[in-house]
Design an enzyme around this catalytic site. Sequence first.
Site, mmCIF file in Angstrom:
data_model
loop_
_atom_site.group_PDB
_atom_site.id
_atom_site.type_symbol
_atom_site.label_atom_id
_atom_site.label_comp_id
_atom_site.label_asym_id
_atom_site.label_seq_id
_atom_site.Cartn_x
_atom_site.Cartn_y
_atom_site.Cartn_z
ATOM 1 N N TYR A 181 0.840 -1.209 0.000
ATOM 2 C CA TYR A 181 0.000 0.000 0.000
ATOM 3 C C TYR A 181 0.877 1.262 0.000
ATOM 4 C CZ TYR A 181 -3.963 2.974 1.467
ATOM 5 O OH TYR A 181 -4.951 3.934 1.544
ATOM 6 N N LYS A 237 1.144 4.165 -2.868
ATOM 7 C CA LYS A 237 0.806 5.554 -2.545
ATOM 8 C C LYS A 237 1.990 6.490 -2.790
ATOM 9 C CE LYS A 237 -3.524 4.987 -1.368
ATOM 10 N NZ LYS A 237 -4.568 5.543 -2.266
#
Lengths: 245, 79
Positions: free
Chosen positions: A152, A156
């Site tokens: 993640y 990002k």
Amino acid sequence: MSLQGKVALVTGASRGIGAAIAEALAAEGAKVIGTATSEAGAAAIGERLAAQGGVGMVLNVGEEGAIEALIDTIAKEYGDIAILVNNAGITRDGLLMRMKDEDWDAIMDTNLRSVFKASKAVLRGMMKARWGRIVNIASVVGAMGNAGQTNYAAAKAGIMGFTKSMAREVGSRNITVNCVAPGFIDTDMTRALPEAQREMLVQQIALGRLGDAKDIADAVGFLASDRAAYITGQTLHVNGGMLMP
Amino acid sequence: MENIEQRVKKIVAEQLGVNEAEVKIESSFVDDLGADSLDTVELVMALEEEFECEIPDEEAEKITTVQQAIDFVNAHLNK
């Protein structure tokens, strides 16, 4: 009503941050198309935005060709997209030592590749219009890291790098590209965390509370407006002072 | 109906913001008409729309002058 008449696409708008963003843009007068992965989700978005002329549509950002097809449909029915908010995202948390390839790939496809695909697909219309706003929803995790979220956080952080490069490419066409990096926001995604972890996280927030989805939506609304005309390539951190980069 | 040369020149002038009289058949988009890389991508997009065709990237890279654009359109429309 600073966004009157502008067509805005918000991915992942059925709940949480995306839903709040869709409502905020609609409140400013934009014609908002919000996407959800299911028919029921899309219908719910349509109902919520109906008063302001918004609609819900089905989009699975991981499905090959789906983003392009949707953007094509929107252009034909409502006109070129002026504001794109890449919000759709998922988590597949786990310690790296145990992370499966599928968990990595799912995050990269849904959270990062989709940003590339959607941004590219809206660009032609924005370049012709000589006006465009792209706001990518990143995360505080992309800047500070978080155990259990290597996939993640990588996606990002990838969005932030993508944003800066794209901002340089299309700035001359009056298209701005920015990120909003939410901190710890009270949504389904964070409600899934164990209570002890939530408490520990709150202690690191200067303002001493979780953020509200509306806090993020307000930042996106600002970046989408003419008030932010001279801001591009930036990541606006909305995290209550959890991280001060 | 304007001929292909006139239509191409008109698009080039519009896209690059130059006077149509400056657009010569031998003009290079970058060297003579001051286009940057993004301008050339936009120009190809405009040609695609005007002539309702799709110009693949490898072909687009070879279109660097007005003549080459006209040649591409001619070759494509004859097919």
